[in-house]
Write a protein that holds these residues in place. Structure first.
Motif, PDB file in Angstrom:
ATOM      1  N   SER A  72      54.164  40.304  35.172  1.00  0.00           N
ATOM      2  CA  SER A  72      54.630  40.864  33.875  1.00  0.00           C
ATOM      3  C   SER A  72      54.452  42.397  33.784  1.00  0.00           C
ATOM      4  N   GLU A  73      53.554  43.067  34.606  1.00  0.00           N
ATOM      5  CA  GLU A  73      53.344  44.365  34.438  1.00  0.00           C
ATOM      6  C   GLU A  73      54.142  45.278  35.003  1.00  0.00           C
ATOM      7  N   LEU A  74      55.060  44.759  36.151  1.00  0.00           N
ATOM      8  CA  LEU A  74      55.921  45.490  36.856  1.00  0.00           C
ATOM      9  C   LEU A  74      57.194  46.182  36.109  1.00  0.00           C
ATOM     10  N   PRO A  75      57.562  45.810  35.036  1.00  0.00           N
ATOM     11  CA  PRO A  75      58.629  46.558  34.368  1.00  0.00           C
ATOM     12  C   PRO A  75      57.856  47.801  33.919  1.00  0.00           C
ATOM     13  N   GLY A  76      56.837  47.875  33.460  1.00  0.00           N
ATOM     14  CA  GLY A  76      56.043  49.001  32.847  1.00  0.00           C
ATOM     15  C   GLY A  76      55.850  49.800  34.114  1.00  0.00           C
ATOM     16  N   LEU A  77      55.442  49.504  35.288  1.00  0.00           N
ATOM     17  CA  LEU A  77      55.066  50.336  36.477  1.00  0.00           C
ATOM     18  C   LEU A  77      56.519  50.882  36.576  1.00  0.00           C
ATOM     19  N   LEU A  78      57.417  50.236  36.996  1.00  0.00           N
ATOM     20  CA  LEU A  78      58.820  51.012  37.231  1.00  0.00           C
ATOM     21  C   LEU A  78      59.476  51.923  36.476  1.00  0.00           C
ATOM     22  N   ARG A  79      58.855  51.616  35.074  1.00  0.00           N
ATOM     23  CA  ARG A  79      59.554  52.794  33.875  1.00  0.00           C
ATOM     24  C   ARG A  79      58.590  54.070  34.433  1.00  0.00           C
ATOM     25  N   GLY A  80      57.307  53.871  34.698  1.00  0.00           N
ATOM     26  CA  GLY A  80      56.635  54.912  34.879  1.00  0.00           C
ATOM     27  C   GLY A  80      56.759  55.782  35.900  1.00  0.00           C
ATOM     28  N   MET A  81      57.390  55.202  37.189  1.00  0.00           N
ATOM     29  CA  MET A  81      57.767  55.936  38.208  1.00  0.00           C
ATOM     30  C   MET A  81      58.932  56.819  37.879  1.00  0.00           C
ATOM     31  N   GLY A  82      59.650  56.679  36.762  1.00  0.00           N
ATOM     32  CA  GLY A  82      60.916  57.420  36.780  1.00  0.00           C
ATOM     33  C   GLY A  82      60.550  58.508  35.737  1.00  0.00           C
ATOM     34  N   GLU A  83      59.318  58.699  35.470  1.00  0.00           N
ATOM     35  CA  GLU A  83      58.965  59.998  34.547  1.00  0.00           C
ATOM     36  C   GLU A  83      58.519  61.014  35.370  1.00  0.00           C
ATOM     37  N   LYS A  84      59.030  62.280  34.767  1.00  0.00           N
ATOM     38  CA  LYS A  84      58.783  63.465  35.604  1.00  0.00           C
ATOM     39  C   LYS A  84      57.322  63.935  35.505  1.00  0.00           C
ATOM     40  N   PRO A  85      56.619  64.201  36.619  1.00  0.00           N
ATOM     41  CA  PRO A  85      55.285  64.722  36.429  1.00  0.00           C
ATOM     42  C   PRO A  85      55.061  66.022  35.645  1.00  0.00           C
ATOM     43  N   ALA A  86      53.800  66.218  35.067  1.00  0.00           N
ATOM     44  CA  ALA A  86      53.661  67.219  34.206  1.00  0.00           C
ATOM     45  C   ALA A  86      53.623  68.485  35.163  1.00  0.00           C
ATOM     46  N   PRO A  87      54.000  69.755  34.668  1.00  0.00           N
ATOM     47  CA  PRO A  87      53.981  70.922  35.492  1.00  0.00           C
ATOM     48  C   PRO A  87      52.772  71.177  35.987  1.00  0.00           C
ATOM     49  N   ALA A  88      52.743  71.682  37.232  1.00  0.00           N
ATOM     50  CA  ALA A  88      51.446  72.053  38.023  1.00  0.00           C
ATOM     51  C   ALA A  88      51.072  73.144  37.243  1.00  0.00           C
ATOM     52  N   ARG A  89      49.557  73.235  37.295  1.00  0.00           N
ATOM     53  CA  ARG A  89      48.983  74.445  36.924  1.00  0.00           C
ATOM     54  C   ARG A  89      48.978  75.512  38.036  1.00  0.00           C
ATOM     55  N   GLU A 104      36.936 102.582  38.644  1.00  0.00           N
ATOM     56  CA  GLU A 104      38.330 101.700  38.929  1.00  0.00           C
ATOM     57  C   GLU A 104      37.883 100.685  40.006  1.00  0.00           C
ATOM     58  N   ARG A 105      38.079  99.599  39.916  1.00  0.00           N
ATOM     59  CA  ARG A 105      37.987  98.631  40.662  1.00  0.00           C
ATOM     60  C   ARG A 105      39.167  97.613  40.875  1.00  0.00           C
ATOM     61  N   PRO A 106      39.421  97.134  42.279  1.00  0.00           N
ATOM     62  CA  PRO A 106      40.605  96.232  42.276  1.00  0.00           C
ATOM     63  C   PRO A 106      40.473  94.953  41.476  1.00  0.00           C
ATOM     64  N   LEU A 107      41.265  94.369  41.103  1.00  0.00           N
ATOM     65  CA  LEU A 107      41.471  93.030  40.436  1.00  0.00           C
ATOM     66  C   LEU A 107      41.048  92.094  41.384  1.00  0.00           C
ATOM     67  N   LYS A 108      40.239  90.959  41.030  1.00  0.00           N
ATOM     68  CA  LYS A 108      39.868  89.945  41.884  1.00  0.00           C
ATOM     69  C   LYS A 108      40.688  88.795  41.723  1.00  0.00           C
ATOM     70  N   LEU A 109      41.242  87.951  42.717  1.00  0.00           N
ATOM     71  CA  LEU A 109      41.842  86.712  42.587  1.00  0.00           C
ATOM     72  C   LEU A 109      41.207  85.625  42.640  1.00  0.00           C
ATOM     73  N   ALA A 110      41.075  84.600  41.979  1.00  0.00           N
ATOM     74  CA  ALA A 110      40.131  83.351  42.211  1.00  0.00           C
ATOM     75  C   ALA A 110      41.159  82.265  42.059  1.00  0.00           C
ATOM     76  N   ALA A 111      40.446  81.249  42.803  1.00  0.00           N
ATOM     77  CA  ALA A 111      41.432  80.073  42.632  1.00  0.00           C
ATOM     78  C   ALA A 111      41.135  79.124  41.492  1.00  0.00           C
ATOM     79  N   ALA A 112      41.934  78.354  40.804  1.00  0.00           N
ATOM     80  CA  ALA A 112      41.625  77.695  39.744  1.00  0.00           C
ATOM     81  C   ALA A 112      41.664  76.334  40.038  1.00  0.00           C
ATOM     82  N   ARG A 113      41.106  75.607  39.394  1.00  0.00           N
ATOM     83  CA  ARG A 113      40.641  74.124  39.877  1.00  0.00           C
ATOM     84  C   ARG A 113      40.584  73.273  38.538  1.00  0.00           C
TER      85      ARG A 113
END
Length: 113
Positions: A72-89, A104-113
């Motif tokens: 009985s949880e299958l319809p809800g699972l199928l509905r959830g599969m059609g939703e668009k994912p949140a935009p990636a950070r 004067e120093r150059p800007l540093k880049l860091a990976a966001a997690r």
């Protein structure tokens, strides 16, 4: 043939079935098309059925529940599969170094997690 109940109404005695052959949906109407009339299928149930095509519609006949496969949880699972994912950070962000404003120093880049 095997199918999954996508929508069901015991009050209206109607149901819509997706079939394993990936053809058109099959429509169940009335308890007389059930193998066991006391067991009306619910959305998510796995069923075994025969198909009769009439006027471009597929009608389900001799429908019976496949024991032990109520989902009985299958319809809800199928509905959830059609939703668009949140935009990636963003993966990278710019970090400035305000400690030493005189040099004067150059800007540093860091990976966001």
């Amino acid at each position: 043939m095997i199918g999954v109940i996508l929508w069901s109404s015991s009050a209206k005695e109607k149901a819509v079935i997706w079939c394993e052959d990936h053809g058109a949906l099959a429509y169940l109407q009335g308890r007389e098309n059930l193998a066991f009339p006391e067991d009306w299928p619910e959305a998510g149930d796995l069923v075994e059925l025969e198909i009769e095509s009439m006027k471009d519609l597929r009608h389900a006949r001799c429908v019976s529940l496949v024991s032990g496969n109520r989902r009985s949880e299958l319809p809800g699972l199928l509905r959830g599969m059609g939703e668009k994912p949140a935009p990636a950070r963003p993966v990278l962000r710019v970090i400035s170094n305000h400690d030493c404003e005189t040099q004067e120093r150059p800007l540093k880049l860091a990976a966001a997690r």
